[in-house]
Design a protein around this motif. Structure first.
Motif: not given
Length: 460
Positions: A318-334
């Protein structure tokens, strides 16, 4: 151990909470203090620990007030004048640092220790997972929450014990590893060490504690003094030929990679790690090297097919390259990155994962002293992104230092950069045009993750 009660000062820390969880499992009564409530504290309380959040001797439970029955464990982040620490010491209690207790618990084990100013949490967690999934054995004290185990404590059969060997306050000099991995020895914790050379000397001392007949796995190009001739020394790298490395690395879907893992006596072809990022390939090489060395020394097996399967099923930390959003238009990682070298590696890794896309880095500096000592390096690392947003410095154990602020970093970043309050971060990002967004830091920036994910997921 001969006591019935364990009292923790700083119980909510990632390393301390693993020890607390261990003693709860052993049937000991556990209580403690932490400065702030957290999900880790809430989990410990649900498992039976009694925790309070105000510094007060009056809050110490009655059953923990007998020095014949209670041992006290504290983290070095707790100040020496802490009221409860002073009270326990003044009444003859046995008081130990977390590192001392970890040293006691590792006695009689086959210790696989990972040290480094960055990379050690993922690598030690990988070793714990490879031990379990590929060899069916092993316990671990980890510096993060393993997604495979949903814990920072692993209890398993056999003598193997994977531990994260922390250089803070020279804690790792309490361990005597059978197999040691050293991932890095960059300038860090200079408030304790003073100079980079003192940091390097401490890592050399850690290497010197490897047991005779043991093995060292060290990053290729890392030049540290190795004075114990009774050990085997192996080098590892991402893709530079040496004892252990990856070759034929190719990017596949979702930022993952496929690669061949080279060892001194075999090649594990077509490995796919369960987590993305090139930097994690390097971590997987180090972890596999540790398993290979262990097999040579404790009689275990190194089955290439089972290692390959275990790498593929590794779910990360957890909190190591953790994806929250991963779509062709938007990515969010922590990500937890909080050292310049670590931050630069993470940013370049994300850029490789999503070539041609625009990266916005959200960063919360951790510690005034680290910012003071490394602000130019932080600015250089953040300049690898396309845009940066900084939060004010997270103080952790420190008092403010006059003139040391996040603006020291922001003024040197060569891409568009702003500083905003943590409470304003989600609203600020909502007004931005974003593509790939990554939040970085070891403080409390992760409290923003759900709000950021909710905003950014609407753009997918």
């Amino acid at each position: 151990m001969e006591f019935s009660n364990v009292y923790f000062l700083g119980i909510g820390g990632i390393g301390m909470s693993a020890l607390a969880r261990f003693f709860l499992h052993e049937g000991k009564r556990v209580a403690g203090y932490d400065r702030t409530e957290s999900p880790l504290c809430d989990r410990l309380a649900a498992e039976g620990a009694e925790i309070h959040y105000d510094e007060s001797v009056d809050r110490i439970p009655e059953v923990f007030r007998d020095p014949a029955e209670t041992i006290v464990v504290y983290t070095p982040a707790v100040p020496q004048d802490h009221a409860e620490l002073v009270w326990f010491r003044g009444r003859g209690f046995r008081v130990e640092k977390r590192s001392q207790m970890l040293g006691h618990l590792s006695a009689g084990k086959f210790v696989m220790a990972v040290a480094g100013t960055h990379g050690k949490t993922t690598t030690s967690t990988l070793i714990a997972w490879l031990n379990r999934a590929a060899c069916g054995t092993g316990s671990a004290f980890l510096g993060g929450i393993s997604k495979n185990f949903d814990s920072n404590l692993v209890l398993g059969a056999g003598r193997r014990l994977a531990v994260e060997a922390d250089e803070f306050d020279r804690s790792f000099l309490r361990l005597d590893p059978d197999v040691a991995v050293v991932t890095s020895a960059d300038a860090d914790h200079l408030d304790i060490y003073g100079t980079h050379e003192a940091v390097r000397e401490a890592f050399s001392q850690f290497i010197g504690r490897i047991r005779p007949g043991g093995a060292l796995v060290i990053k290729q190009g890392l030049d540290l003094k190795i004075d114990n001739p009774g050990i085997a020394v192996y080098r590892y790298s991402y893709d530079e030929p040496c004892d252990f490395y990856a070759k034929n690395v190719r990017l596949i879907e979702g930022g993952h990679y496929r690669y061949d893992l080279v060892t001194p006596d075999c090649v594990l072809a077509d490995c796919t790690l369960g987590v993305p990022g090139w930097v994690n390939i390097e971590n997987s090489v180090a972890a596999a090297a540790a398993l290979w060395c262990a097999a040579k020394r404790d009689g275990g097996s190194f089955d290439p097919e089972r290692i390959r399967e275990a790498l593929a099923s590794f779910a990360g930390v957890k909190r190591r390259f953790e994806f929250y959003v991963n779509t062709p238009r938007q990515v969010y990682m922590d990500d937890y990155a909080h050292h310049p070298r670590e931050l630069a590696a993470a940013i370049t890794s994300v850029k490789r994962m999503f070539p041609g896309r625009r990266l916005t880095a959200l960063f919360q500096p951790h510690l005034y002293t680290r910012t003071r000592d490394l602000y130019a390096e932080f600015a250089e690392a953040l300049s690898h992104a396309d845009e940066a947003v900084l939060l004010p410095i997270y103080p952790a154990r420190e008092e403010p230092i006059e003139g040391v602020t996040s603006e020291m970093i922001a003024s040197r970043v060569t891409v568009p950069c702003t500083v905003v309050a943590r409470e304003e971060l989600a609203r600020h990002v909502e007004r931005m045009a974003t593509d790939v967004v990554v939040s970085f830091g070891a403080g409390n920036i992760d409290a923003c993750c759900e709000a950021l994910a909710a905003i950014l997921s609407k753009r997918g």
